[in-house]
Design an enzyme around this catalytic site. Structure first.
Site, PDB file in Angstrom:
ATOM      1  N   GLY A  46     -13.782   7.045  37.134  1.00 31.12           N
ATOM      2  CA  GLY A  46     -14.928   7.345  37.981  1.00 31.12           C
ATOM      3  C   GLY A  46     -15.122   6.247  39.013  1.00 31.12           C
ATOM      4  O   GLY A  46     -14.691   5.105  38.795  1.00 31.12           O
ATOM      5  N   GLN A  51     -19.717   1.411  45.282  1.00 29.63           N
ATOM      6  CA  GLN A  51     -18.583   0.524  44.940  1.00 29.63           C
ATOM      7  C   GLN A  51     -17.601   0.372  46.096  1.00 29.63           C
ATOM      8  O   GLN A  51     -16.760  -0.524  46.077  1.00 29.63           O
ATOM      9  CB  GLN A  51     -17.841   1.055  43.701  1.00 29.63           C
ATOM     10  N   CYS A  88     -15.557  -1.066  34.068  1.00 36.20           N
ATOM     11  CA  CYS A  88     -15.978  -0.701  35.420  1.00 36.20           C
ATOM     12  C   CYS A  88     -15.003  -1.324  36.415  1.00 36.20           C
ATOM     13  O   CYS A  88     -14.618  -2.484  36.233  1.00 36.20           O
ATOM     14  CB  CYS A  88     -17.395  -1.220  35.673  1.00 36.20           C
ATOM     15  N   LEU A  89     -14.630  -0.569  37.431  1.00 32.20           N
ATOM     16  CA  LEU A  89     -13.682  -1.100  38.419  1.00 32.20           C
ATOM     17  C   LEU A  89     -14.280  -2.276  39.195  1.00 32.20           C
ATOM     18  O   LEU A  89     -13.545  -3.048  39.804  1.00 32.20           O
ATOM     19  CB  LEU A  89     -13.236   0.006  39.386  1.00 32.20           C
ATOM     20  N   HIS A 130     -22.455   6.622  33.601  1.00 35.42           N
ATOM     21  CA  HIS A 130     -22.035   5.353  34.204  1.00 35.42           C
ATOM     22  C   HIS A 130     -22.090   5.438  35.732  1.00 35.42           C
ATOM     23  O   HIS A 130     -22.636   4.546  36.394  1.00 35.42           O
ATOM     24  CB  HIS A 130     -20.617   5.022  33.711  1.00 35.42           C
ATOM     25  N   GLU A 131     -21.538   6.519  36.278  1.00 39.37           N
ATOM     26  CA  GLU A 131     -21.459   6.633  37.745  1.00 39.37           C
ATOM     27  C   GLU A 131     -22.832   6.896  38.361  1.00 39.37           C
ATOM     28  O   GLU A 131     -23.151   6.374  39.432  1.00 39.37           O
ATOM     29  CB  GLU A 131     -20.461   7.720  38.152  1.00 39.37           C
ATOM     30  N   HIS A 134     -24.690   3.754  38.782  1.00 38.17           N
ATOM     31  CA  HIS A 134     -24.316   3.004  39.990  1.00 38.17           C
ATOM     32  C   HIS A 134     -25.181   3.415  41.187  1.00 38.17           C
ATOM     33  O   HIS A 134     -25.522   2.584  42.031  1.00 38.17           O
ATOM     34  CB  HIS A 134     -22.851   3.263  40.354  1.00 38.17           C
TER      35      HIS A 134
HETATM   36 NI    NI Z   1     -18.547   1.338  37.289  1.00 39.30          NI
END
Ligand code: NI
Length: 157
Positions: A46, A51, A88-89, A130-131, A134
């Site tokens: 995701g 981000q 998380c990226l 999670h997304e 963000h």
């Molecule tokens: Ni993330």
């Protein structure tokens, strides 16, 4: 399509609340395509628009069935509970244990502005939560039960 730079934790952009997407134009389509490409390149499941530095309510997810864009996602249902291992990226190499709903139902718009619903359990639920977090400036570490230690990290690989 193009790979975009993923913003890392520490940048205040990741703590901002995103505004809704209002224009379903070529620019949005380009953003969603770039996000899908960037997520794939990083082996992510995701990626949220903030981000890549865009403070709009758009995410892409891919839990193994190909990329799906969720624009202006809203939860219709959240039920049950599960323990997840999350990364998380924007926090490369860090994983933690969180509690998330087991099951979610989400309503969102596609790149053309059409409404649709997506419903599922386990990883789909974790990724949607999670997304969407963000988009509200929340990183998973803010509600992590504990971070994984080095030995546990090895087992994640
Ligand atoms: Ni993330």
């Amino acid at each position: 399509m193009a790979i975009r730079n993923i913003i890392k934790v520490g940048d205040p952009i990741l703590n901002k609340v995103c505004r809704p997407v209002e224009k379903f134009d070529k620019r949005l389509a380009q953003l969603l395509d770039d996000m899908a490409e960037t997520m794939k390149e990083s082996d992510g499941v995701g990626l949220a628009a903030p981000q890549v530095g865009i403070l709009r309510r758009a995410v892409v997810i891919d839990i193994g069935e190909g990329p799906v864009a969720l624009v202006n996602p809203v939860f219709l249902e959240q039920s049950g509970e599960q323990e997840c291992v999350e990364g998380c990226l924007s926090l490369p190499g860090q994983y933690g244990i969180t509690k998330r709903p087991k099951h979610v139902k989400v309503r969102a718009q596609n790149r053309s502005g059409e409404f649709f619903e997506i419903e599922g359990e386990d990883l789909l639920s974790t990724v949607c939560c999670h997304e969407t977090d963000h988009l509200n400036g929340i990183i998973f570490t803010s509600h992590v039960i504990r971070m994984l230690d080095r030995e546990e990290l090895e087992q994640q690989k």
